[in-house]
Design an enzyme around this catalytic site. Structure first.
Site, PDB file in Angstrom:
ATOM      1  N   CYS A 137       0.903  -1.169   0.000  1.00  0.00           N
ATOM      2  CA  CYS A 137       0.000   0.000   0.000  1.00  0.00           C
ATOM      3  C   CYS A 137       0.929   1.203   0.000  1.00  0.00           C
ATOM      4  CB  CYS A 137      -0.866  -0.002   1.241  1.00  0.00           C
ATOM      5  SG  CYS A 137      -1.970  -1.422   1.332  1.00  0.00           S
ATOM      6  N   PRO A 193       1.461   7.704  -0.576  1.00  0.00           N
ATOM      7  CA  PRO A 193       2.209   8.471  -1.573  1.00  0.00           C
ATOM      8  C   PRO A 193       3.703   8.148  -1.658  1.00  0.00           C
ATOM      9  CG  PRO A 193       1.875   9.794   0.384  1.00  0.00           C
ATOM     10  CD  PRO A 193       1.168   8.493   0.630  1.00  0.00           C
ATOM     11  N   LYS A 210       7.211   5.614   2.821  1.00  0.00           N
ATOM     12  CA  LYS A 210       7.982   4.461   3.323  1.00  0.00           C
ATOM     13  C   LYS A 210       8.691   3.754   2.178  1.00  0.00           C
ATOM     14  CE  LYS A 210       4.795   4.163   7.163  1.00  0.00           C
ATOM     15  NZ  LYS A 210       3.685   4.958   6.582  1.00  0.00           N
ATOM     16  N   ASP A 236      -0.133   0.019  -5.313  1.00  0.00           N
ATOM     17  CA  ASP A 236      -1.256   0.741  -4.706  1.00  0.00           C
ATOM     18  C   ASP A 236      -2.446   0.604  -5.654  1.00  0.00           C
ATOM     19  OD1 ASP A 236      -1.290   2.964  -2.220  1.00  0.00           O
ATOM     20  OD2 ASP A 236      -2.948   3.171  -3.651  1.00  0.00           O
ATOM     21  N   ASP A 279      -4.692  -4.358  -6.743  1.00  0.00           N
ATOM     22  CA  ASP A 279      -5.410  -4.558  -5.484  1.00  0.00           C
ATOM     23  C   ASP A 279      -4.641  -5.573  -4.634  1.00  0.00           C
ATOM     24  OD1 ASP A 279      -7.136  -5.186  -3.460  1.00  0.00           O
ATOM     25  OD2 ASP A 279      -8.860  -5.583  -4.753  1.00  0.00           O
ATOM     26  N   CYS A 288      -1.874   3.619  10.955  1.00  0.00           N
ATOM     27  CA  CYS A 288      -1.767   4.876  11.709  1.00  0.00           C
ATOM     28  C   CYS A 288      -3.038   5.008  12.543  1.00  0.00           C
ATOM     29  CB  CYS A 288      -1.530   6.078  10.793  1.00  0.00           C
ATOM     30  SG  CYS A 288      -2.724   6.276   9.479  1.00  0.00           S
TER      31      CYS A 288
HETATM   32  C1  LIG Z   1      -1.781   4.422   4.819  1.00  0.00           C
HETATM   33  S1  LIG Z   1      -1.760   4.702   3.111  1.00  0.00           S
HETATM   34  C2  LIG Z   1      -0.138   4.210   2.697  1.00  0.00           C
HETATM   35  C3  LIG Z   1       0.928   5.224   3.031  1.00  0.00           C
HETATM   36  C4  LIG Z   1       2.277   4.870   2.432  1.00  0.00           C
HETATM   37  N1  LIG Z   1       2.724   3.560   2.822  1.00  0.00           N
HETATM   38  C5  LIG Z   1       3.353   5.885   2.813  1.00  0.00           C
HETATM   39  O1  LIG Z   1       4.117   5.640   3.744  1.00  0.00           O
HETATM   40  O2  LIG Z   1       3.434   6.926   2.156  1.00  0.00           O
HETATM   41  C6  LIG Z   1      -2.720   3.385   2.530  1.00  0.00           C
HETATM   42  C7  LIG Z   1      -2.711   3.209   1.023  1.00  0.00           C
HETATM   43  O3  LIG Z   1      -3.398   1.993   0.734  1.00  0.00           O
HETATM   44  C8  LIG Z   1      -3.958   2.126  -0.541  1.00  0.00           C
HETATM   45  N2  LIG Z   1      -4.950   1.029  -0.697  1.00  0.00           N
HETATM   46  C9  LIG Z   1      -6.203   0.962  -0.209  1.00  0.00           C
HETATM   47  N3  LIG Z   1      -6.771  -0.204  -0.547  1.00  0.00           N
HETATM   48  C10 LIG Z   1      -5.843  -0.889  -1.266  1.00  0.00           C
HETATM   49  C11 LIG Z   1      -5.832  -2.159  -1.907  1.00  0.00           C
HETATM   50  N4  LIG Z   1      -6.899  -2.966  -1.852  1.00  0.00           N
HETATM   51  N5  LIG Z   1      -4.721  -2.535  -2.555  1.00  0.00           N
HETATM   52  C12 LIG Z   1      -3.622  -1.727  -2.620  1.00  0.00           C
HETATM   53  N6  LIG Z   1      -3.587  -0.502  -2.036  1.00  0.00           N
HETATM   54  C13 LIG Z   1      -4.677  -0.101  -1.364  1.00  0.00           C
HETATM   55  C14 LIG Z   1      -4.529   3.522  -0.545  1.00  0.00           C
HETATM   56  O4  LIG Z   1      -4.722   4.003  -1.861  1.00  0.00           O
HETATM   57  C15 LIG Z   1      -3.450   4.292   0.224  1.00  0.00           C
HETATM   58  O5  LIG Z   1      -2.565   4.902  -0.682  1.00  0.00           O
END
Ligand SMILES: C[S@@+](CC[C@H](N)C(=O)[O-])C[C@H]1O[C@@H](n2cnc3c(N)ncnc32)[C@H](O)[C@@H]1O
Length: 427
Positions: free
Chosen positions: A250, A253, A256, A272, A298, A370
């Site tokens: 995930c 942006p 990490k 993502d 996904d 978070c």
């Molecule tokens: C908490 S944020 C991630 C922050 C990122 N790891 C960072 O440190 O910048 C969660 C992310 O999960 C993505 N997301 C949500 N459902 C998802 C899925 N089924 N598969 C992949 N990504 C997904 C969202 O678009 C979002 O960008």
């Protein structure tokens, strides 16, 4: 000030109707290109402040009215003006005068009298009204009642500090890119530029005063990134070594993602499901001169994007309630519903089960949220370990900020967002 109040109250109104504060700030930039940077910052400040203390402001407003206001736009304007009167240093007479003028464009002439009377009444009875508003949980903490109840139940000794920390203005923390500079070198660069800051971790630098990224020395050149100190704990926990195949499941942006790539020459796939957010991953990688395979897909359905090669490390920084980062996103407090937490937990469990299949034997998966709520954190991990007998939870050496908290739980405080980490290894 009148225009700023009017714009801020319109944004707050739309947020309370279900829109996110971030998207509304983007709409403001798009629809009002003529606003100066200072006016935009002022609108933003009023929106964030009003939403941060909304529960309190509503309790004060209720005490000032004989009956609830039917006009939602008027109520929003009054909340913004009350926020200014109670929490800012702007001249009181100007706040009242400008709010009365702003109201001229909203409704009947009688509304002007009401706005004037309510705000002046607040100024006359201020200490009593503030004390009275703090008698209820919502008026004291400025979170919905279900949120206060859950926090009290799950953190009986720490919920007050935790909820109050969520109402602070967030600090601006940088992560030093150790591929490009050193902590000492960057601190010297900041000092030479007259920017007061101090190191608060291996790569974390806290600025005394937040500032736009364009004014952060070395930001455009990729020497640093903006990342909260708690979020900076993730990458070092993964024990990264050159050549490892790593999935950031995930990624957007990309905070990490970039940190992992700064630590070791790994073969990283940044996944993502949100294509628009993936553009921000690419932009971050370009700025930092790093490379990864960026994939839109996904995480719950690897069949649609996975090539079949297992990963040595997986970071699952899953979508969650974001209850640990409300000081950066105060709208979350009012947009979330109690039932959302169980819904997030169900999605997280599905995602974890799907990702587990992609991990090599002996590989490690770092689960991150978070959130501060147990359902998304330790309960989630306990249930995962029940379902997967080939999984073993490892002890995290460095993230516990308070030994009384459940393992891996970082509670929000002055320096940290609220985060949760659990590291599991596959037999
Ligand atoms: C908490 S944020 C991630 C922050 C990122 N790891 C960072 O440190 O910048 C969660 C992310 O999960 C993505 N997301 C949500 N459902 C998802 C899925 N089924 N598969 C992949 N990504 C997904 C969202 O678009 C979002 O960008």
């Amino acid at each position: 000030m009148q225009e700023v109040q009017r714009l801020a109250s319109a944004v707050v109104l739309r947020v309370l109707a279900g829109r996110s504060l971030d998207s509304e700030m983007a709409v403001l930039r798009r629809d009002h290109p003529g606003l100066s940077a200072q006016q935009r910052a002022a609108v933003q400040d009023l929106c964030f402040g009003t939403l941060r203390f909304l529960g309190h402001l509503d309790a004060v407003l209720e005490a000032l009215l004989d009956k609830p206001l039917r006009d939602a736009r008027l109520a929003s304007l009054l909340r913004v003006a009350l926020y200014q009167l109670e929490f800012t240093k702007a001249a009181q007479h100007a706040i009242v005068d400008q709010a009365v003028r702003a109201c001229e464009r909203l409704g009947p002439a009688s509304a002007k009298g009401l706005v004037n009377a309510v705000l002046r009444n607040f100024l006359r009875r201020r200490p009593q009204l503030i004390a009275q508003a703090r008698h209820s949980d919502v008026g004291r903490f400025s979170y919905p009642q279900w949120w206060v109840d859950k926090a009290r139940r799950q953190y009986p000794r720490h919920y007050i500090a935790m909820l109050d920390a969520g109402n602070l203005r967030p600090p601006l923390t940088l992560r030093v890119n150790r591929r490009r500079t050193t902590m000492a070198g960057y601190l010297a660069q900041l000092e030479a530029s007259g920017v007061a800051a101090r190191a608060i971790g291996e790569a974390a630098v806290l600025l005394d005063q937040p500032r736009p990224v364009a004014d952060i020395p070395g930001f455009a050149e990729g020497l640093v990134s903006v990342q909260d100190a708690a979020a900076q704990c993730a990458a070092p926990l993964l024990d990264l070594r050159p050549g490892l195949a790593v999935l950031d499941a995930c990624a957007a942006p990309g905070g990490k993602t970039a940190h992992m790539l700064e630590l070791a020459d790994i073969d990283l796939t940044a996944l993502d499901s949100d294509g628009a957010r993936l553009a921000r991953v690419r932009a971050n990688l370009t700025r930092l001169k790093l490379t990864a395979h960026v994939v839109c897909g996904d995480a719950c359905d690897p069949g649609s994007w996975w090539g079949g090669r297992t990963f040595d490390r997986i970071l699952a920084d899953v979508p969650c309630s974001a209850s640990g980062v409300v000081r950066r996103h105060p709208d979350i407090k009012w947009l979330r519903r109690a039932a959302d937490i169980a819904q997030f937990a169900r999605t997280q469990a599905r995602m974890l089960d799907a990702l587990w299949q992609l991990l090599a034997s002996g590989g490690k998966l770092l689960y991150a949220t978070c959130s501060v709520f147990h359902e998304e954190n330790q309960l989630q991990v306990d249930q995962f370990l029940e379902r997967h007998r080939d999984a073993r939870r490892l002890i995290l050496p460095r993230v516990e900020t308070n030994p009384q908290q459940p393992a891996g739980q970082i509670l929000p405080d002055e320096r940290h967002d609220g985060f949760f980490y659990a590291l599991v290894q596959k037999n």
